[in-house]
Each structure stands twice: as structure tokens, then as C-alpha cells.
Design an enzyme around this catalytic site. Structure first.
Site, PDB file in Angstrom:
ATOM      1  N   GLU A  44     -11.381   6.305  -3.157  1.00 23.58           N
ATOM      2  CA  GLU A  44     -10.891   5.961  -4.455  1.00 23.58           C
ATOM      3  C   GLU A  44      -9.365   5.978  -4.617  1.00 23.58           C
ATOM      4  OE1 GLU A  44     -12.668   3.962  -5.817  1.00 23.58           O
ATOM      5  OE2 GLU A  44     -14.606   4.429  -6.218  1.00 23.58           O
TER       6      GLU A  44
ATOM      7  N   ARG B  53     -11.691  14.307  13.434  1.00 24.77           N
ATOM      8  CA  ARG B  53     -12.046  12.951  13.761  1.00 24.77           C
ATOM      9  C   ARG B  53     -13.094  12.765  15.190  1.00 24.77           C
ATOM     10  NH1 ARG B  53      -6.877  10.150  11.078  1.00 24.77           N
ATOM     11  NH2 ARG B  53      -5.918  11.731  11.728  1.00 24.77           N
ATOM     12  N   VAL B  54     -13.666  11.759  15.185  1.00 27.71           N
ATOM     13  CA  VAL B  54     -14.590  11.615  16.202  1.00 27.71           C
ATOM     14  C   VAL B  54     -13.755  11.546  17.477  1.00 27.71           C
ATOM     15  CG1 VAL B  54     -14.901   9.046  16.139  1.00 27.71           C
ATOM     16  CG2 VAL B  54     -16.670  10.391  16.858  1.00 27.71           C
TER      17      VAL B  54
ATOM     18  N   ARG C 124     -22.206   3.197   7.968  1.00 23.82           N
ATOM     19  CA  ARG C 124     -23.091   2.704   9.138  1.00 23.82           C
ATOM     20  C   ARG C 124     -22.473   1.857  10.107  1.00 23.82           C
ATOM     21  NH1 ARG C 124     -26.541   5.735  11.034  1.00 23.82           N
ATOM     22  NH2 ARG C 124     -27.554   3.875  11.932  1.00 23.82           N
TER      23      ARG C 124
ATOM     24  N   SER D 180     -10.819  13.049  18.694  1.00 28.02           N
ATOM     25  CA  SER D 180     -10.289  14.217  18.976  1.00 28.02           C
ATOM     26  C   SER D 180     -11.443  15.347  19.136  1.00 28.02           C
ATOM     27  CB  SER D 180      -9.249  14.655  17.698  1.00 28.02           C
ATOM     28  OG  SER D 180      -9.842  14.459  16.442  1.00 28.02           O
ATOM     29  N   ASN D 181     -12.207  15.244  18.245  1.00 25.94           N
ATOM     30  CA  ASN D 181     -13.685  16.228  18.571  1.00 25.94           C
ATOM     31  C   ASN D 181     -14.142  15.931  19.946  1.00 25.94           C
ATOM     32  OD1 ASN D 181     -13.538  17.596  16.211  1.00 25.94           O
ATOM     33  ND2 ASN D 181     -15.470  16.955  15.610  1.00 25.94           N
ATOM     34  N   PHE D 182     -14.245  14.739  20.188  1.00 26.31           N
ATOM     35  CA  PHE D 182     -15.349  14.413  21.347  1.00 26.31           C
ATOM     36  C   PHE D 182     -14.300  14.939  22.681  1.00 26.31           C
ATOM     37  CE2 PHE D 182     -18.451  10.824  19.824  1.00 26.31           C
ATOM     38  CZ  PHE D 182     -18.957  11.887  19.222  1.00 26.31           C
TER      39      PHE D 182
ATOM     40  N   TYR E 126     -10.528  10.211  -1.309  1.00 28.62           N
ATOM     41  CA  TYR E 126      -9.933   9.302  -0.425  1.00 28.62           C
ATOM     42  C   TYR E 126     -10.098   7.969  -0.526  1.00 28.62           C
ATOM     43  CZ  TYR E 126      -7.849   7.929   4.227  1.00 28.62           C
ATOM     44  OH  TYR E 126      -7.209   7.304   5.018  1.00 28.62           O
TER      45      TYR E 126
HETATM   46  P1  NAD Z   1      -2.158  12.711   9.486  1.00 22.74           P
HETATM   47  O1  NAD Z   1      -2.751  13.676   8.471  1.00 22.74           O
HETATM   48  O2  NAD Z   1      -1.804  12.737  10.620  1.00 22.74           O
HETATM   49  O3  NAD Z   1      -0.729  12.051   8.627  1.00 22.74           O
HETATM   50  C1  NAD Z   1      -0.532  12.272   7.053  1.00 22.74           C
HETATM   51  C2  NAD Z   1       0.828  12.922   6.937  1.00 22.74           C
HETATM   52  O4  NAD Z   1       1.177  12.894   5.426  1.00 22.74           O
HETATM   53  C3  NAD Z   1       0.896  14.428   7.479  1.00 22.74           C
HETATM   54  O5  NAD Z   1       2.327  14.507   8.294  1.00 22.74           O
HETATM   55  C4  NAD Z   1       0.869  15.265   6.212  1.00 22.74           C
HETATM   56  O6  NAD Z   1       1.747  16.496   6.432  1.00 22.74           O
HETATM   57  C5  NAD Z   1       1.552  14.083   5.033  1.00 22.74           C
HETATM   58  N1  NAD Z   1       1.327  14.461   3.819  1.00 22.74           N
HETATM   59  C6  NAD Z   1       0.025  14.627   3.218  1.00 22.74           C
HETATM   60  N2  NAD Z   1       0.106  14.790   1.885  1.00 22.74           N
HETATM   61  C7  NAD Z   1       1.643  14.744   1.525  1.00 22.74           C
HETATM   62  C8  NAD Z   1       2.408  14.912   0.462  1.00 22.74           C
HETATM   63  N3  NAD Z   1       1.525  15.307  -0.630  1.00 22.74           N
HETATM   64  N4  NAD Z   1       3.579  14.823   0.413  1.00 22.74           N
HETATM   65  C9  NAD Z   1       4.245  14.425   1.814  1.00 22.74           C
HETATM   66  N5  NAD Z   1       3.611  14.395   3.020  1.00 22.74           N
HETATM   67  C10 NAD Z   1       2.096  14.705   2.880  1.00 22.74           C
HETATM   68  O7  NAD Z   1      -2.962  11.139   9.183  1.00 22.74           O
HETATM   69  P2  NAD Z   1      -2.615   9.765   9.886  1.00 22.74           P
HETATM   70  O8  NAD Z   1      -4.033   9.540  10.598  1.00 22.74           O
HETATM   71  O9  NAD Z   1      -1.374   9.841  10.839  1.00 22.74           O
HETATM   72  O10 NAD Z   1      -2.569   8.919   8.560  1.00 22.74           O
HETATM   73  C11 NAD Z   1      -1.205   8.474   8.142  1.00 22.74           C
HETATM   74  C12 NAD Z   1      -1.772   7.258   6.974  1.00 22.74           C
HETATM   75  O11 NAD Z   1      -2.485   6.259   7.672  1.00 22.74           O
HETATM   76  C13 NAD Z   1      -2.462   8.086   5.863  1.00 22.74           C
HETATM   77  O12 NAD Z   1      -2.078   7.554   4.805  1.00 22.74           O
HETATM   78  C14 NAD Z   1      -3.932   7.504   6.360  1.00 22.74           C
HETATM   79  O13 NAD Z   1      -4.672   7.483   4.971  1.00 22.74           O
HETATM   80  C15 NAD Z   1      -3.606   6.256   6.759  1.00 22.74           C
HETATM   81  N6  NAD Z   1      -4.706   5.614   7.690  1.00 22.74           N
HETATM   82  C16 NAD Z   1      -5.049   6.355   8.754  1.00 22.74           C
HETATM   83  C17 NAD Z   1      -6.227   5.831   9.840  1.00 22.74           C
HETATM   84  C18 NAD Z   1      -6.492   6.445  11.013  1.00 22.74           C
HETATM   85  O14 NAD Z   1      -7.313   6.149  11.728  1.00 22.74           O
HETATM   86  N7  NAD Z   1      -5.578   7.688  11.475  1.00 22.74           N
HETATM   87  C19 NAD Z   1      -6.894   4.925   9.317  1.00 22.74           C
HETATM   88  C20 NAD Z   1      -6.940   4.323   7.893  1.00 22.74           C
HETATM   89  C21 NAD Z   1      -5.612   4.777   7.079  1.00 22.74           C
HETATM   90  N1  UDP Z   2     -18.571  11.667  14.465  1.00 28.60           N
HETATM   91  C1  UDP Z   2     -19.573  12.397  15.101  1.00 28.60           C
HETATM   92  N2  UDP Z   2     -19.340  13.500  15.804  1.00 28.60           N
HETATM   93  C2  UDP Z   2     -18.073  14.095  15.415  1.00 28.60           C
HETATM   94  C3  UDP Z   2     -17.093  13.641  14.467  1.00 28.60           C
HETATM   95  C4  UDP Z   2     -17.547  12.175  13.843  1.00 28.60           C
HETATM   96  O1  UDP Z   2     -20.789  11.764  15.473  1.00 28.60           O
HETATM   97  O2  UDP Z   2     -17.914  15.166  16.021  1.00 28.60           O
HETATM   98  C5  UDP Z   2     -19.015  10.450  13.756  1.00 28.60           C
HETATM   99  C6  UDP Z   2     -18.825  10.290  12.246  1.00 28.60           C
HETATM  100  O3  UDP Z   2     -20.094  10.680  11.525  1.00 28.60           O
HETATM  101  C7  UDP Z   2     -18.641   8.996  12.018  1.00 28.60           C
HETATM  102  C8  UDP Z   2     -17.775   8.592  12.984  1.00 28.60           C
HETATM  103  O4  UDP Z   2     -18.016   9.458  14.053  1.00 28.60           O
HETATM  104  O5  UDP Z   2     -19.786   8.135  11.893  1.00 28.60           O
HETATM  105  C9  UDP Z   2     -16.283   8.403  12.804  1.00 28.60           C
HETATM  106  O6  UDP Z   2     -15.761   9.658  12.183  1.00 28.60           O
HETATM  107  P1  UDP Z   2     -14.425   9.961  11.764  1.00 28.60           P
HETATM  108  O7  UDP Z   2     -14.539  11.150  10.847  1.00 28.60           O
HETATM  109  O8  UDP Z   2     -13.461  10.007  12.886  1.00 28.60           O
HETATM  110  O9  UDP Z   2     -13.980   8.711  10.702  1.00 28.60           O
HETATM  111  P2  UDP Z   2     -14.398   7.842   9.957  1.00 28.60           P
HETATM  112  O10 UDP Z   2     -15.796   8.468   9.462  1.00 28.60           O
HETATM  113  O11 UDP Z   2     -13.592   8.149   8.646  1.00 28.60           O
HETATM  114  O12 UDP Z   2     -14.517   6.589  10.139  1.00 28.60           O
END
Ligand code: NAD
Ligand code: UDP
Length: 327
Positions: A155, A194-195, A283, A197-199, A153
């Protein structure tokens, strides 16, 4: 009213990943702004239910398509969000994750080049890795493990950024790169690990709330509507504004603080359960949003408590329906 509107882009916007969590909110916002939207998604992690309420709008079109294959359509701008975003989802098929970021970027940049339209890349705070600089400004180059479990993710997204700036230098493509920090809100997938939704799901079911490590690691959580407003503002900037620009909420919380807040807001009887910290788990993370403030006149407005309450209401509804959303 946003200080800039997207009105100068008259027509149709492509949103790749439009059936996902953030993408579905962006589609909604663009339609509300009077745009036409072509939502391009292969439903890898997104769901039809996320965009079901938009299907009746004649300005909304849905195309099942994988961005790792070329796309020949016409549009006035492209938001490239397609990519699984949660660690559970992007580590499920890491090779596909890198392909989606890199080949997907090449295909969307090629499309933008042919159409001579702006293309916005949803990059990520993960490009900073486990940051040695805090908070993270855009000038920080990051501290990323190139061969770890998160690398597909991190890279992949870093390479996509490289491609965006090379297409800019080599082909004069109008690129806009934003680095999104942890975003939450309704339509997060309940099983994405993700944290937030999990919580919430654990608290609503009165199951143990899983704290990875000691729970002292920090994140800064941005409500999805705030983020989407920043994305639209970025797309509306003049050609010379390329980014990268951080978009996130600078209010920093430990994971333990988040757990306590979720417990409080849900009135849950859940206990805390400690689990091992995943490999390369950053961290600390907090955006420096000086650029977003200066260039986009943007700042997040939704306090965590308020955004969490809306997100909890969404998950409560989902549980009443008795099912997770299905693709
Ligand atoms: P998400 O998984 O809900 O949405 C990603 C969408 O992309 C999904 O609808 C999935 O079906 C679609 N998808 C995946 N691979 C595909 C492919 N090869 N072709 C067409 N569609 C494809 O995730 P999200 O949280 O909505 O994230 C959306 C974007 O924002 C992503 O690029 C993610 O890297 C970026 N982003 C999100 C967060 C966050 O906290 N949610 C943080 C940083 C960056
Ligand atoms: N985390 C946690 N419990 C969970 C899910 C995630 O303690 O049930 C922690 C995880 O280790 C990280 C933070 O919450 O430190 C955010 O995790 P998430 O997967 O939401 O996002 P990212 O690590 O990509 O920022």
C-alpha cells in the site's frame, strides 16, 4: 549500445537507495554512461561495501540521508529507489516502511517539482497483490490486502504511485513509474530472506533449502543488469511517457523449480524442507512486458541459469571473505 542514451540529461542524477542491491548497479551504470551520481541512502538495508568501488570516482558522491526528510540539492534527474524491498526487511519496521514510500515520494516529487527535472519511481509488482489476472498487465488494478503483513510495502508503493500521478496532473512534474518484478543478482543481501538469496546461501552451506508451502507458487526472475537497462531507457523517454510500465522477466518458474536449479548449479547436498506459506504470499506472478517492449524497445536478455551462476559466484566470494557486507 542501448537504443536510447541518457545523454540528453547532461548532468547529475540522484539515486535514492543507491547503496542497495539495485541502486548500486544503477549508480555503476549511470557512471559508465558518463553521468555524475549523487547516491542518497540512510543504510537501512544498503551497505557501504555495495558502493565502495565507486567512491574513488570523482563523479560519484555519497550522501547519508533519510528520504523521509526534505532534501535540498541540485540535479538533472531523480531515480527514487529508497525503500526496504524484502519481506523480512520491510516487515521489521512496517510503519517506517510506509513512511519511506509515502513521505519519501512526496519529498522526491517536491524536489523534482522545484528543479523541473524528471523523477522515476521504483514501484513494484506488489501493487498487483495476489493477482487474479495472469500475466499482469499495467491496466490490472490488483488484489491487495490493505491490512495484512505485506500491506506496509504494497500500500505504501500504491500510495506513492498515486502521488506520482497527482503531482503530474496538479504540478506537471515529469514522472516515470516502473513496476519492478522479482529481480536478483550480485549484491543482494545474503540475509534478506528473499528466495534467491536464501536458496543460494542454503545450498552453498549444504543446509536445508526452505520451500514455503508446496513450492508450486510462481515468480518470474529478472537479472539486475537487464532491469537497470530498462530503468535507464525509461528515464530517457519523452515527457509524455509516464508509465506505469512493467519491468521484469516473463519466464515463469515455480519456487520448487528454482530450488532444483540452484541445487544443480551449486552441486549442493542440501535436502528440501517445507515451511508454512507466509501470509498473503502471491500464488503466481509474471509480467506482461508488452509496453516495455513497445515503448522502451526493452526485453530481458539474461537466462535464469546464467544470471544465477553469476549470483552464486558472488555469494561464494562473500563466503570466502567470511563476512556479510556491513554498512
Ligand atoms: P535494497 O533494500 O537493497 O535497497 C533499498 C535501499 O534503500 C537501501 O540501500 C536502503 O538503505 C535504502 N533506504 C531504505 N529506506 C531509506 C530511507 N528512508 N532513506 C534513504 N534510503 C533508504 O532493495 P532493492 O532490492 O535494491 O530495491 C530497490 C528498490 O526497488 C526498492 O524501492 C524496491 O521497492 C524496488 N523493487 C525491488 C524489487 C526486487 O526484486 N529487488 C522488486 C520490486 C521493486
Ligand atoms: N520462498 C520460499 N523459501 C524461502 C524464501 C521465499 O519458498 O526461503 C518463497 C516465498 O514464499 C515466495 C517466493 O519464494 O512465494 C518469493 O519470495 P521473496 O520473498 O523472494 O519475494 P516476494 O514474495 O516478495 O515475491
Amino acid at each position: 549500445m542501448p537504443f536510447m542514451t541518457t545523454d540528453y540529461l547532461p548532468g547529475r542524477m540522484i539515486v535514492t537507495g543507491g547503496a542497495g542491491f539495485i541502486g548500486s548497479h544503477l549508480c555503476e551504470r549511470l557512471l559508465a554512461d558518463g553521468k555524475e551520481v549523487l547516491c542518497v541512502d540512510n543504510f537501512y538495508t544498503g551497505t557501504r561495501s555495495n558502493i565502495a568501488h565507486l567512491l574513488a570516482d570523482t563523479r560519484f558522491e555519497l550522501l547519508r540521508h533519510d528520504v523521509t526528510f526534505p532534501l535540498y540539492v541540485e540535479a538533472d534527474g531523480i531515480y527514487n529507489l529508497a525503500c526496504p524491498a524484502s519481506p523480512v526487511h520491510y516487515q521489521f519496521d512496517p510503519v517506517q516502511t510506509t513512511k519511506t514510500s509515502v513521505i519519501g515520494a512526496i519529498n522526491m516529487l517536491g524536489l523534482a517539482k522545484r528543479l523541473r527535472v524528471p523523477v522515476l519511481q521504483a514501484s513494484t509488482s506488489e501493487v498487483y497483490g495476489d493477482p487474479a489476472v495472469h500475466p499482469q498487465p499495467e491496466s490490472y488494478w490488483g488484489n491487495v490486502n490493505p491490512i495484512g503483513l505485506r500491506s506496509c510495502y504494497d500500500e505504501g508503493k500504491r500510495c506513492a504511485e498515486t502521488l506520482f500521478f497527482d503531482y503530474r496532473r496538479q504540478h506537471k512534474v515529469q514522472v516515470k513509474v516502473i513496476r519492478i518484478f522479482n529481480t536478483y543478482g550480485p549484491r543482494m543481501h545474503p540475509a534478506d530472506g528473499r528466495v534467491v538469496s536464501n536458496f543460494i546461501m542454503q545450498a552453498l552451506k549444504n543446509e536445508p533449502i526452505t520451500l514455503y508451502g508446496d513450492g508450486a507458487q510462481t515468480r518470474s526472475f529478472c537479472y539486475v543488469d537487464d532491469l537497470v537497462d530498462g530503468m535507464v531507457r525509461m528515464m530517457a523517454t519523452p515527457d509524455e511517457v509516464t508509465g506505469p510500465i512493467n519491468l521484469g522477466n516473463p519466464s515463469e518458474f515455480t519456487v520448487k523449480e528454482l530450488a532444483l536449479l540452484v541445487k544443480d548449479l551449486t552441486g549442493s547436498r542440501s535436502e528440501f524442507e517445507h515451511k508454512p506459506l507466509p501470509q498473503d504470499d502471491p500464488r503466481q506472478r509474471k509480467p506482461d512486458i508488452g509496453q516495455a517492449s513497445a515503448v522502451l524497445k526493452w526485453a530481458p536478455r539474461t537466462p535464469l541459469k546464467e544470471g544465477l551462476a553469476r549470483t552464486i559466484a558472488y555469494f561464494e566470494d562473500l563466503m570466502k571473505q567470511g563476512a556479510a557486507p556491513v554498512a
